[in-house]
Design an enzyme around this catalytic site. Structure first.
Site, mmCIF file in Angstrom:
data_model
loop_
_atom_site.group_PDB
_atom_site.id
_atom_site.type_symbol
_atom_site.label_atom_id
_atom_site.label_comp_id
_atom_site.label_asym_id
_atom_site.label_seq_id
_atom_site.Cartn_x
_atom_site.Cartn_y
_atom_site.Cartn_z
ATOM 1 N N TYR A 135 0.800 -1.218 0.000
ATOM 2 C CA TYR A 135 0.000 0.000 0.000
ATOM 3 C C TYR A 135 0.837 1.274 0.000
ATOM 4 O O TYR A 135 0.274 2.367 -0.008
ATOM 5 C CB TYR A 135 -0.876 0.051 1.268
ATOM 6 C CG TYR A 135 -2.251 -0.493 1.085
ATOM 7 C CD1 TYR A 135 -2.444 -1.736 0.511
ATOM 8 C CD2 TYR A 135 -3.359 0.224 1.494
ATOM 9 C CE1 TYR A 135 -3.714 -2.252 0.363
ATOM 10 C CE2 TYR A 135 -4.624 -0.284 1.339
ATOM 11 C CZ TYR A 135 -4.801 -1.515 0.774
ATOM 12 O OH TYR A 135 -6.052 -2.016 0.627
ATOM 13 N N LYS A 205 1.350 -13.590 6.079
ATOM 14 C CA LYS A 205 1.390 -14.577 5.001
ATOM 15 C C LYS A 205 2.861 -14.954 4.785
ATOM 16 O O LYS A 205 3.369 -14.981 3.656
ATOM 17 C CB LYS A 205 0.757 -13.935 3.753
ATOM 18 C CG LYS A 205 0.478 -14.856 2.617
ATOM 19 C CD LYS A 205 -0.714 -15.769 2.816
ATOM 20 C CE LYS A 205 -0.801 -16.758 1.672
ATOM 21 N NZ LYS A 205 -1.516 -17.974 1.953
ATOM 22 N N ASP A 245 -4.866 -16.469 5.386
ATOM 23 C CA ASP A 245 -6.030 -17.180 4.814
ATOM 24 C C ASP A 245 -6.691 -18.058 5.876
ATOM 25 O O ASP A 245 -7.921 -18.126 5.969
ATOM 26 C CB ASP A 245 -5.655 -17.983 3.569
ATOM 27 C CG ASP A 245 -4.346 -18.732 3.707
ATOM 28 O OD1 ASP A 245 -3.384 -18.145 4.222
ATOM 29 O OD2 ASP A 245 -4.288 -19.912 3.330
ATOM 30 N N ASP A 269 -6.722 -4.649 5.707
ATOM 31 C CA ASP A 269 -7.822 -4.106 4.919
ATOM 32 C C ASP A 269 -8.897 -5.176 4.740
ATOM 33 O O ASP A 269 -10.087 -4.963 4.998
ATOM 34 C CB ASP A 269 -7.269 -3.665 3.556
ATOM 35 C CG ASP A 269 -8.202 -2.714 2.843
ATOM 36 O OD1 ASP A 269 -9.262 -2.398 3.393
ATOM 37 O OD2 ASP A 269 -7.879 -2.303 1.715
#
Ligand code: NAD
Length: 384
Positions: A135, A205, A245, A269
């Protein structure tokens, strides 16, 4: 009397309506809780469309200065200027004050329609890193000389051979630093300790992006151990981690296992929106952008300017009102914050809400924005 001056941006579109509601409700709660002892003085500052009309700029220096001087502020939604160098006013504000935590509390209010069976099990506070990650805005459009140059650098200088379609690729860069991670995780752990929350979960992740997201996990654990070791060894605070996830699944299947969430910008987000939807609260979710080192914080409605319903007395003001509640908690005026939460709980559980929520409730009784505000103010004053 203790007087707190709070800079206030009314915002564009529905901004003035949700701001009027928030001010009336927060003022009522402060008066009910503290009588003559405490009061908020709202100092209007300009940003967005109103600022452009008045001063010819979307974000006047005086507004940033006021936020810096008073350390906290609250804002309604702002339109995103089309063209003109500013990508987003919200981003400009966050960067201008280096507000590195995007904090989103997520809880369910009885009566609010939710897509899951047990929304009451969700009670989390998300700490989303606000300044780094993919971002950061470092990217180049496919087919431009910049993308070509960047690819040539990757290929010739860095020996990268893995770009599948180099000629038509756009590129983005994902900076994740030790310093950025540490200040975010420190804020999350401190919050957990201060608010008697049992755990902080680092969501990442790192199994795939080993040095960026994996770095976040590693630096996060190290920081927690170094600075909060006593709380961890006494069992007062648990630090754990979860692959993003899996976290999104677990948040649906066993949300009661999570309390404070510390995560990177993009994960945060997605997580914020899923969790808000899970409690039926996407339209009422509040947010704050905070720099825990300087104490600067801006509290905000999380929805946009909703131009389609502006001026119609139907906008739901709760996102802005609950961001006001976060602000009261931030300055330690917890009694007033609790009064607002209680009044909202009562109102929703009896079916009184603005039309967006009421039409989904079994016993929904839709009220206009002004009437809903009056209903909450009355409940605050009548509260025992
Ligand atoms: P939006 O959130 O303004 O509206 C999306 C839909 O949700 C609309 O149908 C709207 O009527 C409805 N809605 C939004 N808030 C509501 C509320 N409180 N009560 C009832 N209904 C509500 O998103 P958009 O249309 O994509 O964006 C409009 C403008 O707002 C754009 O200029 C965008 O850049 C800006 N924006 C600002 C912020 C911010 O300041 N934090 C956030 C998102 C979008």
């Amino acid at each position: 009397m203790e007087i707190k001056t709070i800079p206030l941006v009314k915002g564009d579109g529905v901004g003035p309506e949700v701001t009027a509601s928030m001010v009336a409700i927060i003022d009522a709660a402060v008066e009910k809780a503290y009588g003559e002892q405490r009061r908020i003085v709202w100092k209007e500052v300009l940003a967005g469309g109103k600022a452009f009309e008045t001063c010819g700029t979307y974000l006047p220096d005086e507004t940033l200065e006021a936020f810096k001087e008073y350390h906290i502020g609250i804002k309604g939604p702002l339109m995103t200027p089309v063209g003109g160098g500013i990508r987003s006013l919200n981003v400009a504000l966050r960067q201008g004050l280096d507000l590195y935590v995007c904090q989103r509390p997520v809880r369910w209010y009885k009566g609010v329609e939710s897509p899951v069976k047990h929304p009451e099990k969700v009670d989390m506070v998300i700490f989303r890193e606000n300044t780094e990650d993919i971002y950061a805005g470092i990217e180049w459009e496919a087919g431009t000389p910049e993308a070509e140059k960047f690819y040539a650098f990757l290929r010739d200088e860095m020996g990268v051979t893995k770009v599948r379609f180099p000629r038509t690729s756009a590129f983005g860069v994902k900076p994740v630093s030790k310093e950025g991670t540490e200040r975010l995780v420190r804020a999350a752990c401190q919050y957990a300790v201060d608010h008697n929350r049992p755990s902080v979960t680092l969501v990442h992740k790192g199994n795939i992006m080993k040095f960026t997201e994996g770095g976040f996990k590693k630096w996060g654990y190290e920081l927690a151990q170094r600075e909060f070791g006593d709380y961890i060894s006494s069992g007062r605070l648990v630090i754990k981690d979860c692959i993003c996830d899996a976290f999104l699944q677990n948040a649906l299947l066993k949300p009661e296992e999570y309390s404070v969430i510390a995560t990177l910008n993009l994960n945060g987000d997605y997580i914020s929106d899923q969790l808000a939807a899970q409690v039926g609260g996407i339209g009422i979710a509040p947010g704050a952008n905070i720099n825990y080192s300087t104490g600067d914080a801006i509290f905000e409605a999380t929805h946009g300017t909703a131009p389609d319903i502006a001026g119609k007395n139907i906008v739901n003001p709760c996102s802005n009102v609950l961001s006001g509640v976060m602000m009261l908690e931030h300055i330690g005026w917890n009694e007033a914050a609790a009064l607002v939460e209680k009044a909202l709980e009562e109102s929703f559980s009896q079916g009184y809400a603005t039309v967006d929520l009421a039409r989904l409730m079994e016993n929904g009784k839709p009220l206009g924005t002004v009437e809903f505000t009056e209903n909450i103010v009355r409940r605050i004053y009548e509260s025992k």
